[in-house]
Design an enzyme around this catalytic site. Structure first.
Site, PDB file in Angstrom:
ATOM      1  N   LYS A  66       0.962  -1.225  -0.091  1.00 43.39           N
ATOM      2  CA  LYS A  66      -0.038   0.050   0.107  1.00 43.39           C
ATOM      3  C   LYS A  66       1.105   1.192   0.096  1.00 43.39           C
ATOM      4  CE  LYS A  66      -3.858  -1.985   2.625  1.00 43.39           C
ATOM      5  NZ  LYS A  66      -5.022  -2.195   2.063  1.00 43.39           N
ATOM      6  N   ARG A  92     -23.419  -3.047  -2.858  1.00 42.43           N
ATOM      7  CA  ARG A  92     -24.558  -2.858  -3.508  1.00 42.43           C
ATOM      8  C   ARG A  92     -24.954  -1.492  -4.114  1.00 42.43           C
ATOM      9  NH1 ARG A  92     -28.733  -6.366  -2.552  1.00 42.43           N
ATOM     10  NH2 ARG A  92     -28.667  -7.586  -0.616  1.00 42.43           N
ATOM     11  N   GLY A 148      -8.396  -8.397   5.617  1.00 43.89           N
ATOM     12  CA  GLY A 148      -7.226  -7.785   6.469  1.00 43.89           C
ATOM     13  C   GLY A 148      -7.035  -8.579   7.820  1.00 43.89           C
TER      14      GLY A 148
END
Lengths: 295, 200
Positions: free
Chosen positions: A82, A166, A236
């Site tokens: 990251k 969604r 994670g």
């Protein structure tokens, strides 16, 4: 004959190969081995998992290159890392390290409050988080080769992952119902590039794979997000903050593959030991919500 | 008229959906394979790209490994791409993830990630022996190479003097990803290898 590197097809191609898999956050070479043996399709090399970043606070930055190198040496599967949002110099360092994917991530402290990295300028592919369709298309417009719905990292609560999935999948479906003259207005509404809006309306999906992240901690969570349209899972804190990481990792891998088969999800859900404790996201202050980072 | 060929696509992890689309486009009937029952009645099977360690792990946990070995021994035609090539190989050269027994469907030694990490992944035009219509645009993602092969294996393509495609009997393997480009000649070649299809 001539070899072309860093093309769209090559960048998105690796994301295609990760589909149906689980990408696990790891903080040591030992974790990375456990993840690989459990069937992870890639690992994310970090100094701290998101749950610890939450607890410890302070500025969260790119990991120490030495740690990333140890993890690269320990496993043969792809290694991701990251960088901070907008911190293109961290990304340049990660490209020099030859990580396989860079996650320009809201889990770290943002370095730029207006701009994300120009990802077209890199050979290494990028994944970026998104909470809605407009955000996903802006990141793709900047060159992201994979999108992950953000969820709320380090919470162990799947509710935000569901909300974001969604929202993205629903808005993709709605774009498909518009006629051509309505697409410019839709681009304006989503604050998204018109060409990408048109492409999504025509194809019915994003031009890059969409994975899910943020709060997945059980096999059933993985099955849920896959059934809602995610094409792979990032897990994670959910694995290495639980009682029996190796067993839970294997179970989440199997549940992701066999997500549509409750028989298998049932079988792997038994006797997993303590899950991560987690934080109910509705109790988080706005300032503690990582998903709000990114523009 | 010949019967449509029923071609399984191992769907445990990776780019299986793109292979299914490609097979459909060349007139085959693709079937996703995740469990032993899905193997029945197949005329051929595709082992797709993905992570070979992940797919290898899931082959064991799903119980598919034994039925795959039985089918391979019975001569089921196979197409293995990238990770699928590694899984089909008789031997896996470093970096080998563990001491898992190889499938041995084709007499090759596969060297994983032989071109390097993702930043070294590339696309290039390659010449393929016996493929009409000019060079094939091939996409190599953290790709393996064929490091050694038995005498009855035909090497069909090379990239930078490294063997990247081979055939032995009814098993076809390539280090690159024909499912990532719209050119369907390799899927056509494979479906034509399935017995009964040659005459049409």
């Amino acid at each position: 004959m001539g070899e072309e590197r860093g093309t769209d097809r090559v960048k998105r191609g690796l994301a295609e190969m990760l589909k149906g898999g689980v990408i696990m956050d790891v903080v040591t070479a030992d974790h990375a081995k456990i993840a690989e043996d459990a069937g992870a399709c890639a690992v994310m090399a970090l100094e701290r998992v998101p749950a610890d970043i939450r607890v410890q606070g302070g500025v969260a930055r790119m990991s120490d290159p030495a740690l990333i190198e140890e993890i690269q040496a320990a496993v043969s599967i792809p290694v991701m890392a990251k960088c901070r949002i907008g911190h293109f110099a961290e990304a340049q360092v990660l490209q020099e390290l030859r990580v396989d994917y860079i996650d320009e991530s809201e889990v770290l402290t943002p370095a730029d409050e207006a701009n994300h990295i120009d990802k077209w300028a890199f050979t290494v592919p990028f994944v970026c988080g998104a909470t809605n369709l407009g955000e996903a298309l802006r990141r793709i417009g900047e060159g992201a080769a994979m999108i992950r719905s953000k969820g709320e990292a380090g919470s162990g609560d799947v509710v935000e992952a569901v909300r974001h999935l969604r929202s993205i999948v629903g808005d993709i479906r709605r774009l498909g119902t518009l006629d051509a003259t309505e697409l410019m207005q839709a681009a304006k509404t989503h604050s998204a590039p018109y060409e990408l809006v048109r492409e999504v309306a025509e194809t019915g999906w994003l031009p890059v794979p969409m994975f899910c992240a943020g709060g997945i901690s059980t096999p059933a969570d993985a099955s849920l997000v896959m059934q809602l349209g995610a094409e792979a899972c990032f897990v994670g804190s959910g694995i290495f903050k639980s009682g029996d990481p190796a067993k839970r990792a294997r179970a989440i891998v199997e549940a992701t593959t066999h997500y549509a088969n409750p028989d298998v999800v049932l079988k792997v859900s038994r006797d997993l030991g303590e899950p991560m404790v987690g934080i109910n996201v509705s109790t988080l202050a706005d300032s503690e919500r990582l998903a709000d980072r990114g523009w | 008229m010949t019967r449509q060929r029923r071609v399984g696509v191992l769907a445990l992890q990776g780019a299986f959906a793109l292979h299914a689309e490609a097979l459909h486009e060349v007139g085959a009937d693709p079937v996703e394979v995740r469990a032993r029952d899905d193997m029945s009645g197949l005329d051929a099977l595709v082992l797709p790209g993905g992570e070979s360690t992940t797919i290898g792990h899931l082959l064991r946990t799903s119980g598919l490994w034994e039925s795959l070995r039985t089918s391979v021994a019975a001569g089921l035609p196979l197409l293995g791409t990238c990770a699928g090539m590694i899984i089909a190989a008789r031997e896996i050269v470093a970096p080998a993830p563990n001491d898992r027994e190889p499938l041995g469907a084709i007499g090759i030694s596969a060297h994983r990630n032989a071109f390097g990490r993702q930043v070294e992944s590339f696309e290039a035009d390659i010449e393929i022996d016996g493929l009409a219509g000019g060079p094939f645009h091939a996409v190599f993602i953290r790709a393996p190479v064929i490091e050694a092969w038995e005498s009855d294996v035909s090497v069909l393509a090379w990239q930078n003097e490294r063997a990247v495609m081979a055939r032995q009997g009814s098993v076809l393997v390539c280090a690159f990803h024909p499912e990532l480009t719209p050119d369907r000649r390799i899927h056509e070649m494979f479906v034509r290898m399935v017995p009964g299809e040659e005459t049409t």
